[in-house]
Design an enzyme around this catalytic site. Sequence first.
Site, mmCIF file in Angstrom:
data_model
loop_
_atom_site.group_PDB
_atom_site.id
_atom_site.type_symbol
_atom_site.label_atom_id
_atom_site.label_comp_id
_atom_site.label_asym_id
_atom_site.label_seq_id
_atom_site.Cartn_x
_atom_site.Cartn_y
_atom_site.Cartn_z
ATOM 1 N N LYS A 184 -8.521 13.944 4.611
ATOM 2 C CA LYS A 184 -7.646 12.786 4.666
ATOM 3 C C LYS A 184 -6.624 12.954 5.831
ATOM 4 C CE LYS A 184 -6.392 14.062 0.285
ATOM 5 N NZ LYS A 184 -6.435 12.663 -0.594
ATOM 6 N N ARG A 185 -5.648 11.917 5.959
ATOM 7 C CA ARG A 185 -4.593 12.181 7.209
ATOM 8 C C ARG A 185 -3.913 13.196 6.519
ATOM 9 N NH1 ARG A 185 -3.795 7.923 11.016
ATOM 10 N NH2 ARG A 185 -2.203 9.477 11.581
ATOM 11 N N LYS B 175 0.833 14.457 1.210
ATOM 12 C CA LYS B 175 -0.600 14.735 0.629
ATOM 13 C C LYS B 175 -0.483 16.368 0.459
ATOM 14 C CE LYS B 175 -2.467 10.937 3.220
ATOM 15 N NZ LYS B 175 -3.274 9.993 2.178
ATOM 16 N N THR C 250 -8.379 6.644 -1.889
ATOM 17 C CA THR C 250 -9.879 6.246 -2.047
ATOM 18 C C THR C 250 -10.930 7.202 -1.799
ATOM 19 O OG1 THR C 250 -9.669 5.276 0.255
ATOM 20 C CG2 THR C 250 -9.420 3.801 -1.601
ATOM 21 N N LYS D 58 -14.740 8.713 -3.505
ATOM 22 C CA LYS D 58 -16.001 8.949 -2.794
ATOM 23 C C LYS D 58 -16.365 10.629 -3.326
ATOM 24 C CE LYS D 58 -14.052 6.053 0.865
ATOM 25 N NZ LYS D 58 -13.257 6.067 2.022
ATOM 26 N N HIS E 182 0.670 -1.508 -0.083
ATOM 27 C CA HIS E 182 0.135 0.176 0.038
ATOM 28 C C HIS E 182 0.809 1.278 -0.101
ATOM 29 C CE1 HIS E 182 -3.995 -1.727 0.864
ATOM 30 N NE2 HIS E 182 -3.409 -2.644 1.374
HETATM 31 C C1 26V Z 1 2.621 5.350 6.511
HETATM 32 C C2 26V Z 1 3.655 6.205 6.889
HETATM 33 C C3 26V Z 1 4.300 6.123 7.948
HETATM 34 C C4 26V Z 1 5.675 6.952 8.047
HETATM 35 C C5 26V Z 1 5.569 8.060 7.454
HETATM 36 C C6 26V Z 1 5.207 7.923 5.909
HETATM 37 C C7 26V Z 1 4.318 7.159 5.853
HETATM 38 C C8 26V Z 1 3.552 7.163 4.791
HETATM 39 C C9 26V Z 1 2.510 6.224 4.583
HETATM 40 C C10 26V Z 1 1.970 5.430 5.423
HETATM 41 C C11 26V Z 1 0.843 4.577 5.089
HETATM 42 C C12 26V Z 1 1.099 3.129 4.630
HETATM 43 C C13 26V Z 1 0.076 2.290 4.119
HETATM 44 C C14 26V Z 1 -1.340 3.089 3.582
HETATM 45 O O1 26V Z 1 -1.947 3.358 4.556
HETATM 46 N N1 26V Z 1 -1.345 3.327 2.573
HETATM 47 C C15 26V Z 1 -2.501 3.737 1.979
HETATM 48 O O2 26V Z 1 -3.344 2.824 1.292
HETATM 49 C C16 26V Z 1 -4.587 3.139 0.753
HETATM 50 C C17 26V Z 1 -5.318 1.941 0.416
HETATM 51 O O3 26V Z 1 -4.707 1.223 -0.545
HETATM 52 C C18 26V Z 1 -4.260 4.005 -0.470
HETATM 53 O O4 26V Z 1 -5.370 4.493 -1.015
HETATM 54 C C19 26V Z 1 -3.562 5.070 0.002
HETATM 55 O O5 26V Z 1 -3.091 5.921 -1.352
HETATM 56 C C20 26V Z 1 -2.061 4.646 0.750
HETATM 57 O O6 26V Z 1 -1.333 5.724 1.301
#
Ligand code: 26V
Length: 811
Positions: free
Chosen positions: A543-544, A549, A651, A655, A355
Site C-alpha cells: 500500500k502507499r 498505515k 480496499t 483483495k 475518503h
Molecule cells: C492524503 C493525504 C495527504 C496529506 C497527508 C495525509 C494524507 C492522508 C490521506 C490522503 C488520501 C486522501 C484520500 C484517499 O486516498 N483516501 C483513501 O480512499 C480509499 C478509497 O475510498 C480508502 O480505501 C482509503 O482508506 C483512503 O485512505
Amino acid sequence: MTISKENFKKTFLEKLATMYGKSIEEASDIDKYMALASLVRDYINKKWVQTNKQYMESGEKEVYYFSLEFLLGKLLGSNLLNMQLTELCKEVLAELNIDINEIENLESDAGLGNGGLGRLAACFLDSLASLHLPGHGCGIRYKYGLFEQKIVDGYQVELPDNWLRDGNVWEIRKPDKAVEVKFGGNVKVDNVDGRLTFTHENYESVLAVPYDIPIAGYNNNTVNTLRLWSAEAAKKDFDFSSFSRGDYMKAVEYKYSVEAISQVLYPDDSYYENRVLRLKQQYFFVSAGLQSIVRRYKKKYKSFSHFSDKIAIHINDTHPTLAIPELMRILMDEEGMGWDDAWKITTNAISYTNHTIMSEALEKWPIETLRSLLPRIYMIIHEINERFCRELWNKYPGDWDRISRMAVIADGYVKMAHLAVVGSYSVNGVAKIHTRILKQEVMKDFHDFYPYKFNNKTNGITHRRWLLKANPLLSSLITDTIGPSWINHPWDLINLIKYADNSSFQDELAKVKLQNKSSLAKLIKDKYNLDIDIHSIFDVQVKRIHAYKRQLLNVFHIMDLYNRVRENPYLDITPRTFIFGGKAAPGYYLAKLTIKLINTLASVINNDKTIQDKIKVVFLENYSVSLAEMVFPASDVSEQISTASKEASGTGNMKFMMNGAVTIGTLDGANIEIKDEVGNDNIFIFGLTADEVLNFYHYGGYNAWDIYNSDSRVKTILNQLINGFLPNANDEFKNIFNYLLYNNDEFFVLKDFSAYVDTQNRLDHRFRNKSKWLTMGVHNIAHSGKFSSDGTINEYAVGIWKIKPVFISEE
Ligand code: 26V
C-alpha cells in the site's frame, strides 16, 4: 456475438499485415500486442456504438463519476476477460507459439492514480458496465501517471512514468468534441433590463480535448465511456503568425503553460497548498466535463427542469468540488437561469464521497489564489457562502463560533469539503466506521444541520480483475467446486463455506496457493536474486507508505523477531517472508526514510547466515496494479495495521481476503466489516480501538517514553536505530527515533507494539496447523463476495444516483 477460433486467428494475422505490413514471423512482440489489442478494441467498439445509441434513445438517467484519478492498470487482459475472449485468444496464440502473458506484459499500466481512491474509481467503472448501468468516468489524461519508483541504495528514487510512449490503443481522440476552458481575467457585471449579467473578459483560453476509453461490461453488450481530458493551446491563440517576431518565445511559453495542465498526476503529499497548477487541473476537467454533459443533454432535451432526473454527477473526494459552482455558472451565465432554479438543479444533481478524515488531507485554497485564477467561480462560491451563512444564522442565531466553523469561506481560505457538503444532496463515507466518525466528529456540525444527506457506502473491489483475472487457478478451483454462478453473483462464493473443513478441497486450495507463491518467488528470484522459501509464511504489506498505515509497526515486529532468533538460534518459529511494496510521496521525508529502513533491515537479515533462513525481508520495487495482481494470490497474511480511525476503508484488505489470505489488523475501516463477516476465528485483530485512539487525541494520556522505558523490546529496537546496529551511514534513522519519542508517536506505533507481537505469535502457531489455517482461508474467500464492487455500485445506483440498468442489445 460468437467468434470462431479460425476467424479470430485470421483477423489477428490480417491486423499484423494491415498495421505493420508484417507476417507473424516478422512481427515483433510489441507488434503482436498492438495487433491483438486493436482486434479486441474493434469488437468492443461495435458494442460501444450500440450502447451510445441506446443511451441516447432510452431517456434513462446516467451517472458521471468525476475523479482526478483512475488507476486502471493494464486493459488487454481485463478486456479479453469481459469480452469472453480469454480462452479463445489463449488457444489461438498457443497455436502461433505466442505466450499470451508475455504479450500482456508489454502494455504499460495506466497508473493515473495514487492508491485506493484511484483504484476504487476503476473498480466502479468495471461494475457499472458489468451491471448494465449507464455510468461513465470523467478525468484527466495525464501525460505522466504516478512516478515510477526505483530503489537505489535502499532509497526511493522517482522517475517519470511515460506510459503513453508507445501510444495507447484503447483511447480515441475526439477533437470535434473539444471545449474551451477559461482562466484568469476579470468579470464585467452589467445590468440588462434589471437583470445582472456577468461577462468573463481578458481570460486565458485553454482547449480541452477529450480522449475516450471504452469500458466493457462482463459478458454483456454494455460499453460505457471513460472520458479523459487533455489540455491544448487553442489554435487561434497559438498561431505563430499572429505573434510578432519578438513574441515568438512568448507563444512557445504560452503553449507549454497550457499543456502543463494535463502533464502530470500530483502525488498525494501534504504540500498541495498554493499549488496553482493543481487547482487549474481541478477546474479544467470539471469545466470540460460539465460543458460536454450539458451539450449532450441539450441534444436530448429542451428544458433544464428535468436535468437532475436525467443526470447524476458524482464527485470522488473534494478534488472535483468546483463542479458545484461551475454547474451554477453554466446554468446561470450560459443558459440564463436564475439563482434559485440553478441551485435547485445543482444540488439535486451532485453527490459527494469523502475518503479521509485526516485533516492534513482536507483541501482548502487561499481566497486570492482562487479569485485570481477563477474570478467568476469565486463570485459564485462567495454567494453560496453568503446564503449558507444566512441559513445558519436563522437556525443558530448568534452562534458565531459554529457559523465560522462551518462557513465555506473562512480564515482566508475556501474550504472544499464544506462546499462539497453544502452543494450536494448526498455525502457518503466509505466504510461504516468512517461514516460514523464523519457524522460524530469530523463533520458533526454538518451532520446536525443536514442529517438527511449523510449515508454510508462501504467500498468494494471488482472480483473480475482481483479474482477471476488475477488468480485463474483459484477461480477454476472455485468453479469446479461450487459452479460458475459466483462469476455473475459474487455473493454465491458463500457456497464455499460447506468446504471449509473438507480435506480434499483444502488440499487443492493448498496446491493453488503454493503455485501462486512459487510464481511470486520466481519473480523475486529473477528481479532481486533472492531465494525465498515458498513454504514460509508470505506476510505482506502492500500500500502507499504513510505514517498512519504504520509500516513502522511491521518493521519493529520483524526487528523483534530477528532479535529473538539471534538470541536463541533454536527458537521455534515458522519461517516467514516479509514482503513490502508501496510508494512514498516524493516530498514525504518520513515515508521515504521508512523505505530505506526496510531495505536496510532486509540486507542485514537476508545476509545473516546464523538465522538459517528463518526470516527474509523483501521490498518490491514500483508497486502497481500489475504487480498487485501477482502479489494478492500469493499471500498468506494480509497486514492491515493502520492506527484505528485513520484508514477510511482500505480496499487492499478485500483483495487479500478474496484470494484466501488471512488478515492481521486493527479495528479500522473495512477491517471491521471483514471481521463481522468472517468472525473472530478467521481474522487476527489487535490494538487500540478507534474510540480509544480518539480519546487519547481529545484528552491526552499517552506518553511514548513510558513505553520506551517499560518495554525492553521497544527500547532495544529503538536503540538499534541509532547505535550502529543497522548500517546507517548518514545517521538518518535517528529521525525515526526522534519522531516517535520527541513527537510522541502520533500514530501509536509503540502503544500497539506489544499487542501486535502477541497476535503475530498466535498467528505463527496457527499457521503450523495446516488444516486450521486453510479453513480460515476458505472462510475468507467465501465471505469476500460481500466486498465485490458490484454490491457497492448497486447501493450507489439505488440509494444515491437513482439509476436503472439499460440492457443493450446485440448490434
Ligand atoms: C492524503 C493525504 C495527504 C496529506 C497527508 C495525509 C494524507 C492522508 C490521506 C490522503 C488520501 C486522501 C484520500 C484517499 O486516498 N483516501 C483513501 O480512499 C480509499 C478509497 O475510498 C480508502 O480505501 C482509503 O482508506 C483512503 O485512505
